[in-house]
Structure formats: C-alpha cells, structure tokens
Write a protein that holds these residues in place. Sequence first.
Motif, mmCIF file in Angstrom:
data_model
loop_
_atom_site.group_PDB
_atom_site.id
_atom_site.type_symbol
_atom_site.label_atom_id
_atom_site.label_comp_id
_atom_site.label_asym_id
_atom_site.label_seq_id
_atom_site.Cartn_x
_atom_site.Cartn_y
_atom_site.Cartn_z
ATOM 1 N N PHE A 262 0.787 -1.254 0.168
ATOM 2 C CA PHE A 262 0.088 0.079 0.020
ATOM 3 C C PHE A 262 0.798 1.245 -0.126
ATOM 4 O O PHE A 262 1.014 1.833 1.081
ATOM 5 C CB PHE A 262 -0.925 0.161 1.311
ATOM 6 C CG PHE A 262 -1.995 -1.078 1.290
ATOM 7 C CD1 PHE A 262 -3.186 -0.884 1.006
ATOM 8 C CD2 PHE A 262 -1.529 -2.267 1.769
ATOM 9 C CE1 PHE A 262 -4.252 -1.765 0.881
ATOM 10 C CE2 PHE A 262 -2.696 -3.280 1.740
ATOM 11 C CZ PHE A 262 -3.959 -2.985 1.406
ATOM 12 N N GLY A 263 1.246 1.728 -1.253
ATOM 13 C CA GLY A 263 2.290 2.918 -1.314
ATOM 14 C C GLY A 263 1.436 4.066 -1.997
ATOM 15 O O GLY A 263 -0.007 4.000 -1.844
ATOM 16 N N THR A 264 1.973 4.762 -2.855
ATOM 17 C CA THR A 264 1.421 5.840 -3.674
ATOM 18 C C THR A 264 0.150 5.057 -4.378
ATOM 19 O O THR A 264 -0.976 5.369 -4.518
ATOM 20 C CB THR A 264 2.222 6.403 -4.249
ATOM 21 O OG1 THR A 264 3.348 6.884 -3.744
ATOM 22 C CG2 THR A 264 1.700 7.610 -5.117
ATOM 23 N N GLY A 308 -2.492 5.051 -1.470
ATOM 24 C CA GLY A 308 -2.200 6.191 -0.665
ATOM 25 C C GLY A 308 -2.214 7.309 -1.217
ATOM 26 O O GLY A 308 -2.808 8.473 -0.443
ATOM 27 N N SER A 309 -2.141 7.593 -2.562
ATOM 28 C CA SER A 309 -2.403 8.976 -3.056
ATOM 29 C C SER A 309 -3.668 9.622 -2.967
ATOM 30 O O SER A 309 -3.879 10.782 -3.049
ATOM 31 C CB SER A 309 -1.642 9.030 -4.395
ATOM 32 O OG SER A 309 -2.250 8.302 -5.229
ATOM 33 N N ILE A 311 -5.256 9.446 -0.392
ATOM 34 C CA ILE A 311 -5.398 9.936 1.088
ATOM 35 C C ILE A 311 -4.564 11.355 0.869
ATOM 36 O O ILE A 311 -5.110 12.378 1.643
ATOM 37 C CB ILE A 311 -4.727 9.082 2.006
ATOM 38 C CG1 ILE A 311 -5.534 7.645 1.921
ATOM 39 C CG2 ILE A 311 -4.572 9.730 3.461
ATOM 40 C CD1 ILE A 311 -4.613 6.749 2.918
ATOM 41 N N GLN A 312 -3.507 11.293 -0.189
ATOM 42 C CA GLN A 312 -2.949 12.643 -0.134
ATOM 43 C C GLN A 312 -3.860 13.576 -0.700
ATOM 44 O O GLN A 312 -3.849 14.854 -0.653
ATOM 45 C CB GLN A 312 -1.674 12.295 -0.801
ATOM 46 C CG GLN A 312 -0.649 11.663 -0.211
ATOM 47 C CD GLN A 312 0.457 11.371 -0.936
ATOM 48 O OE1 GLN A 312 0.509 10.796 -2.111
ATOM 49 N NE2 GLN A 312 1.906 11.307 -0.628
ATOM 50 N N ALA A 324 -1.576 12.678 6.232
ATOM 51 C CA ALA A 324 -1.988 11.368 5.742
ATOM 52 C C ALA A 324 -2.694 10.646 6.967
ATOM 53 O O ALA A 324 -3.753 10.160 7.244
ATOM 54 C CB ALA A 324 -1.069 10.696 5.079
ATOM 55 N N PRO A 325 -1.831 10.549 8.265
ATOM 56 C CA PRO A 325 -2.440 9.759 9.488
ATOM 57 C C PRO A 325 -3.530 10.194 10.004
ATOM 58 O O PRO A 325 -4.239 9.516 10.532
ATOM 59 C CB PRO A 325 -1.424 9.788 10.313
ATOM 60 C CG PRO A 325 0.128 10.138 9.331
ATOM 61 C CD PRO A 325 -0.301 11.079 8.365
ATOM 62 N N VAL A 327 -6.405 10.813 8.685
ATOM 63 C CA VAL A 327 -7.500 10.046 7.694
ATOM 64 C C VAL A 327 -7.924 9.289 8.747
ATOM 65 O O VAL A 327 -9.253 9.100 8.611
ATOM 66 C CB VAL A 327 -7.061 9.546 6.471
ATOM 67 C CG1 VAL A 327 -6.380 8.096 6.791
ATOM 68 C CG2 VAL A 327 -8.472 9.302 5.577
ATOM 69 N N ASN A 328 -7.397 8.684 9.590
ATOM 70 C CA ASN A 328 -7.980 7.293 10.511
ATOM 71 C C ASN A 328 -8.787 7.973 11.661
ATOM 72 O O ASN A 328 -9.896 7.562 11.795
ATOM 73 C CB ASN A 328 -6.620 6.714 11.200
ATOM 74 C CG ASN A 328 -5.882 6.034 10.012
ATOM 75 O OD1 ASN A 328 -6.462 5.261 9.161
ATOM 76 N ND2 ASN A 328 -4.662 6.549 9.872
ATOM 77 N N GLY A 408 4.122 -1.185 3.064
ATOM 78 C CA GLY A 408 4.069 0.041 2.303
ATOM 79 C C GLY A 408 3.353 1.278 3.307
ATOM 80 O O GLY A 408 2.696 0.623 4.450
ATOM 81 N N GLY A 409 3.507 2.506 3.131
ATOM 82 C CA GLY A 409 3.205 3.524 3.958
ATOM 83 C C GLY A 409 1.505 3.366 4.661
ATOM 84 O O GLY A 409 1.547 3.478 5.856
ATOM 85 N N ALA A 410 0.820 3.278 3.727
ATOM 86 C CA ALA A 410 -0.553 3.041 4.302
ATOM 87 C C ALA A 410 -1.095 1.884 4.886
ATOM 88 O O ALA A 410 -2.219 1.852 5.371
ATOM 89 C CB ALA A 410 -1.468 3.440 2.808
ATOM 90 N N ALA A 412 -0.001 1.279 7.384
ATOM 91 C CA ALA A 412 0.194 1.725 8.983
ATOM 92 C C ALA A 412 -1.340 2.206 9.340
ATOM 93 O O ALA A 412 -1.517 1.940 10.831
ATOM 94 C CB ALA A 412 1.020 2.837 9.012
ATOM 95 N N SER A 413 -2.349 2.215 8.472
ATOM 96 C CA SER A 413 -3.799 2.461 8.789
ATOM 97 C C SER A 413 -4.412 1.250 9.447
ATOM 98 O O SER A 413 -4.585 0.238 8.627
ATOM 99 C CB SER A 413 -4.520 3.158 7.826
ATOM 100 O OG SER A 413 -5.919 3.032 7.971
HETATM 101 P P1 ADP Z 1 5.762 4.975 -1.870
HETATM 102 O O1 ADP Z 1 6.891 4.013 -1.582
HETATM 103 O O2 ADP Z 1 4.823 4.649 -3.161
HETATM 104 O O3 ADP Z 1 6.392 6.631 -2.196
HETATM 105 P P2 ADP Z 1 4.955 4.696 0.675
HETATM 106 O O4 ADP Z 1 5.117 3.214 0.941
HETATM 107 O O5 ADP Z 1 6.005 5.775 1.496
HETATM 108 O O6 ADP Z 1 4.634 5.262 -0.887
HETATM 109 O O7 ADP Z 1 3.451 5.169 1.537
HETATM 110 C C1 ADP Z 1 2.930 6.494 1.162
HETATM 111 C C2 ADP Z 1 1.497 6.534 1.389
HETATM 112 O O8 ADP Z 1 1.067 6.107 2.487
HETATM 113 C C3 ADP Z 1 1.077 7.957 1.092
HETATM 114 O O9 ADP Z 1 0.316 8.196 -0.066
HETATM 115 C C4 ADP Z 1 0.122 8.289 2.416
HETATM 116 O O10 ADP Z 1 -1.114 8.742 2.040
HETATM 117 C C5 ADP Z 1 0.016 6.942 3.137
HETATM 118 N N1 ADP Z 1 0.039 6.923 4.430
HETATM 119 C C6 ADP Z 1 1.424 6.972 5.417
HETATM 120 N N2 ADP Z 1 1.150 7.013 6.604
HETATM 121 C C7 ADP Z 1 -0.474 6.597 6.619
HETATM 122 C C8 ADP Z 1 -1.061 6.393 7.883
HETATM 123 N N3 ADP Z 1 -0.841 6.454 8.950
HETATM 124 N N4 ADP Z 1 -2.657 6.280 7.639
HETATM 125 C C9 ADP Z 1 -2.923 5.967 6.157
HETATM 126 N N5 ADP Z 1 -1.986 6.230 5.060
HETATM 127 C C10 ADP Z 1 -0.865 6.648 5.132
#
Ligand code: ADP
Length: 501
Positions: A262-264, A308-309, A311-312, A324-325, A327-328, A408-410, A412-413
């Motif tokens: 779950f990234g961009t 995840g974008s 959420i951005q 971004a965090p 949103v939760n 991936g970043g998202a 974390a939610s």
């Molecule tokens: P990439 O490697 O594709 O650049 P990342 O794996 O770093 O992306 O993830 C980034 C995405 O995670 C962002 O789009 C952001 O919206 C989302 N994100 C980061 N932290 C959180 C969170 N705590 N809850 C929800 N979404 C999150």
Amino acid sequence: MKYILALDQGTTSSRGIVFDERGAICGVAQKEFRQHFPQSGWVEHDAEEIWQTQLETARQAIKNARVAARHIAAIGITNQRETTVVWERSTGRPIANAIVWQDRRTAPVTERLKRDGVEAHVSRITGLVLDPYFSATKIAWILDHVPGARARAEKGELAAGTVDTWLLWKLTGGAVHATDVTNASRTSLMNLRAQAWDPELLKLFDVPASVLPEIRACDATFGVAPAELFGAEVPIRAMVGDQQAALFGQLCTRPGMAKNTFGTGCFMLMQVGEQAVDSRNHLLSTMAWKRGDAAATYAIEGSVFVGGSAIQWLRDGLGIIRSAPDVNALASSVPDADGVMMVPAFTGLGAPHWDPTARGVIVGISRGTKAAHIARATLEGIAHQVADLMQAMTADAGKALDVLRVDGGASASDMLMQMQADLLGVPVERPKVVESTAQGAAFMAGLAVGVWSDPSQIEHIRRIDRTFAPVWSADRRSAARAQWQRAIERSRRWDEGKAGT
Ligand code: ADP
C-alpha cells in the motif's frame, strides 16, 4: 554479527539500509531527487543524480549503523522497475535523462503495435500487455531522438539498462553490464520462460542486442564494489525489482502466497510456482525470482494506480485532513460511510479494469454527508480496488488466498487494514518491519553469501506486528462488493469522447 547493505532505489528517493543477521534495521539514510516533467505525460530522472544519491545514502546508512565496512557481507540492490537509462560505455555518461516508468511518450508506438495485431504474441512471450510502461519502447525512443545514438549503438558504443543495471555499472566502475531476471522481465524484450532476450521482440521494438546487459539470476555474483566506495571491498550478490523484492521480503516462498504493498499506488503479487501462468483476468505474468541454479519462480501481478495517493488528495486537494495519518481519526468519527462510495480513478483504472478514460467519482452523497464519510469512503475505495485485484488473481490461480501479507506506508492504517480483511474475507497480516522491499534484497544477498542458509531460517526472524481477521458476514461482504461494482460502472469511460470527439 554480519551485516547486509540494501540499496533501495525508488521513484522519488534513494535509500540505503543496513540490516543485521536478525533482519533488523541498524542504519538508514534517505535522499529525495528531482523529478523532471519536460512535457505533459513525460517523466524523467537524471541518472547521475540517482547514482549520487544512492552512493551518498549507502555511505550514510553505514555510518548511522556504526558498522565497519569489512563487516558488510554483501550488497543487495532493489529498484524502481522499467525506468530506462542509456549511457556511453567509454565514459559511463548517460546520453539522455532516464525515462521513468510513468512516462507516456511512447504511447503512439504501443498503439501502432496494437493496431498491427501483435499484442497477443508479445503477451504470450513476455507475460506483459503492450504499454509505454515497459522499457523496450523507452530504449528505442532514446536511440531515435538523441542525435547519432542509433549509429553509435550499432557500433557497440552505448549501453542500456534499467536502474539496477545502471547502479551495477557505476558500483563496479564500468566492469559489469548485467541485469537480473526480474528487471529483465519488465522490459518487454525477455522471453519469460527462457529468461533470455527474444530476437524477434528486439526486432519488433527496434532495440539492438548490442546495448543490452547480460541476464543473470537474482543472487548471481554480480561484481564487487571497490574499497574506495565504502571503505572495504563488498560483493554485490543480489539484484531484484522492487515489487518482487517485497514479495521475497514478505517470504511468500510457497505458491499461492501473496503480498500487497500500500504505497502511492498498490501492487499485489502472488507467487505461482515454477510455471508461468497466463492471466485470463487482465493481470501481468512476471518473474518472481530466480535463485542460483534452481528453477525460476513466477508470479502474477496487478497494480492499482491510486492507493495511498487518494489520502494525499484528501489532504492536498480537499484540505479535509492536515496529514495522511489524520485520515484514520476522521474516518473513525463516523460508524460507516452512510452510503457514500468513492472510486479514486484519478488517472484511469489499472488492473483488472484497464480503463484509461475512467475518472474519479464520489456517489451516494446526501444532505447528511460529511467530510468524515468521504474520508471513510476513500479508505474503502482503496480496499475495494485491492479486492478487485485479489479476485482476478485468485481466479487466475484457481485457488483462494489464506492470508494477505501487507506493507507500504498506508499499511500503517489499522482502519484500512481491517476494511481490507472484511472486504476480502481473508486475514491481513502486517509484519513488524514494513520495509519489505529493502528487506527482500537483503535476504536475497544474505542467502547468497551464507548469512542465512535457507529461507526457512529467515522465517524465524520475521515478526508479525498484527493480523486483522475479517469480521463481516459473507452477506455483508457481497452486498458491499456489489455496491462497489455499481460505483465502478459510473467511473468508467468518463473521459471518453471528451471535447465532442
Ligand atoms: P511510496 O513508496 O509509493 O512513495 P509509501 O510506501 O511511503 O509510498 O506510502 C506513502 C503513502 O502512505 C502515502 O500516499 C500516504 O497517504 C500513506 N500513509 C502514510 N502513513 C499513513 C497512515 N498512518 N495512514 C494512512 N495512510 C498513510
């Protein structure tokens, strides 16, 4: 204690990460680099800047880890895939900016090839669809647009490669021009089953064999980084594209195991074993990895463009959250989305829908709809897209999934992960270390030099942070999925016939 240095060369930043033999992170450094958008639909990187940021962050990571370079047993490289560099063999200087995977400039070429009716043939050999995404048309574009390049290529003066190949060339001072099977499988030039450049495809895409690197296994002996770079000689013992690295880092070592990042965007890969599977559900067939002399392992892959974008976009486009965090908290301030659905098809829909003319929609808005409902619907929209991927994937594999491993970043939610489990009806497992990509490259390199003797040994050091069990009834799940299909229908073909055409 032995250490592995992972070079994680991503689309927006380069990272160096030092792992110890327990798989724990001991030092990290990260540096962003510039994105160039010379024209609409074009995306470029300066390959020299990629190399410089990668070298700097690797050195900094070693410093941060406080380990002596002689204790680093190996380097593993993982990278943004498909991005293409062409350089001069004599000087190691790129002859143009790197063309990034997102770049659409070669769409007319792939459109023409589609009209010529060769897509089924290309797909049978490569496992891929015809799309500017893959490297072949990018290499040809550089050779045809940099004055004199094609003639120089024919004379053997130029080298081409994906980012792994470029970094390897720089790390070895121009001694080695090689790639690995996973990166090669994303060029549209490799025969997926033979793992060799396909002469017919080279002709079709107009790429001379003279510019191409040698294809090796992911854990081959790639070369040695000299002492001038890191303070001691370090062997380069793994190269693997980012999504495949994550699959390996998540230890999806048996057929039927899958991960979603779950990234961009969102990238789902399922390991399918030693036979490539031709997708009947609009997914890609690709290499998972090849280790040593063992048979190659294959995967099926699907990606969602906006994950995840989305959420951005809530943050930057709508301004309803600050980070971004946030949103939760906003999404959990309401018990459900109150009938609102959001399809984040901002740049069209990827697998399995493949509709470049789809656009985002929010449907089901009523007088009582609040920002919180839209936030919740956005998270659900991400999870539904991932569920669409999984449905296609399990149909291809002919078998349901036991568990979905996530990173991936998202990831974390907690809320998004719970929704994902509920919509899949399958548990979602989040590891403690969500740096699966870098970890996959480190595992591959560490196995190659004997830091670990086999993947089962690594299984003991992989820690699960949390497993999200599905709680919805089957009826509730199928009602939600049916509702989503209706929302998807409304997003499709929106941009078609724009401006009265
Ligand atoms: P990439 O490697 O594709 O650049 P990342 O794996 O770093 O992306 O993830 C980034 C995405 O995670 C962002 O789009 C952001 O919206 C989302 N994100 C980061 N932290 C959180 C969170 N705590 N809850 C929800 N979404 C999150």
